[in-house]
Design a protein around this motif. Sequence first.
Motif, PDB file in Angstrom:
ATOM      1  N   ASN A  35      11.774 -29.604 -74.802  1.00 57.86           N
ATOM      2  CA  ASN A  35      11.647 -28.159 -74.677  1.00 57.86           C
ATOM      3  C   ASN A  35      11.711 -27.583 -76.082  1.00 57.86           C
ATOM      4  O   ASN A  35      12.759 -27.570 -76.700  1.00 57.86           O
ATOM      5  CB  ASN A  35      12.797 -27.643 -73.799  1.00 57.86           C
ATOM      6  N   SER A  37      11.562 -24.566 -77.126  1.00 59.06           N
ATOM      7  CA  SER A  37      12.269 -23.292 -77.280  1.00 59.06           C
ATOM      8  C   SER A  37      13.737 -23.503 -77.604  1.00 59.06           C
ATOM      9  O   SER A  37      14.383 -22.621 -78.149  1.00 59.06           O
ATOM     10  CB  SER A  37      12.121 -22.439 -76.022  1.00 59.06           C
ATOM     11  N   ASN A  40      14.137 -23.202 -81.282  1.00 57.24           N
ATOM     12  CA  ASN A  40      13.752 -21.899 -81.816  1.00 57.24           C
ATOM     13  C   ASN A  40      14.899 -20.927 -81.587  1.00 57.24           C
ATOM     14  O   ASN A  40      15.115 -20.447 -80.489  1.00 57.24           O
ATOM     15  CB  ASN A  40      12.472 -21.406 -81.133  1.00 57.24           C
ATOM     16  N   ASN A  43      14.442 -17.679 -79.642  1.00 55.66           N
ATOM     17  CA  ASN A  43      14.010 -17.718 -78.249  1.00 55.66           C
ATOM     18  C   ASN A  43      14.728 -18.835 -77.498  1.00 55.66           C
ATOM     19  O   ASN A  43      14.104 -19.689 -76.897  1.00 55.66           O
ATOM     20  CB  ASN A  43      12.481 -17.921 -78.202  1.00 55.66           C
ATOM     21  N   THR A  45      16.264 -20.755 -74.714  1.00 57.12           N
ATOM     22  CA  THR A  45      16.169 -20.736 -73.267  1.00 57.12           C
ATOM     23  C   THR A  45      16.142 -22.161 -72.757  1.00 57.12           C
ATOM     24  O   THR A  45      15.699 -23.061 -73.452  1.00 57.12           O
ATOM     25  CB  THR A  45      14.912 -19.977 -72.788  1.00 57.12           C
ATOM     26  N   ILE A  53       5.569 -24.369 -74.384  1.00 58.79           N
ATOM     27  CA  ILE A  53       6.986 -24.490 -74.746  1.00 58.79           C
ATOM     28  C   ILE A  53       7.412 -25.953 -74.842  1.00 58.79           C
ATOM     29  O   ILE A  53       8.502 -26.262 -75.284  1.00 58.79           O
ATOM     30  CB  ILE A  53       7.863 -23.694 -73.749  1.00 58.79           C
TER      31      ILE A  53
END
Length: 62
Positions: A35, A37, A40, A43, A45, A53
């Motif tokens: 994943n 994200s 990051n 962001n 999540t 993603i």
Amino acid sequence: MQSGNYNASIGCTVSECKYHTNNDYCSLDHIKVVNSSVSNLDNLTNSVKTQEITDCGSFEAR
């Protein structure tokens, strides 16, 4: 898998990866999908809702 061999179950077009083969496959026995994200900080999540993603966690630069 040894370099030069390819896994016909894993297609790949990322020629910058050391596991990419000239016939657009991966030479690894398996890959790890991650994943993107999570790395990051803007962001964070745990929910993946789109293909964009996800990333190949097995990537290594040539």
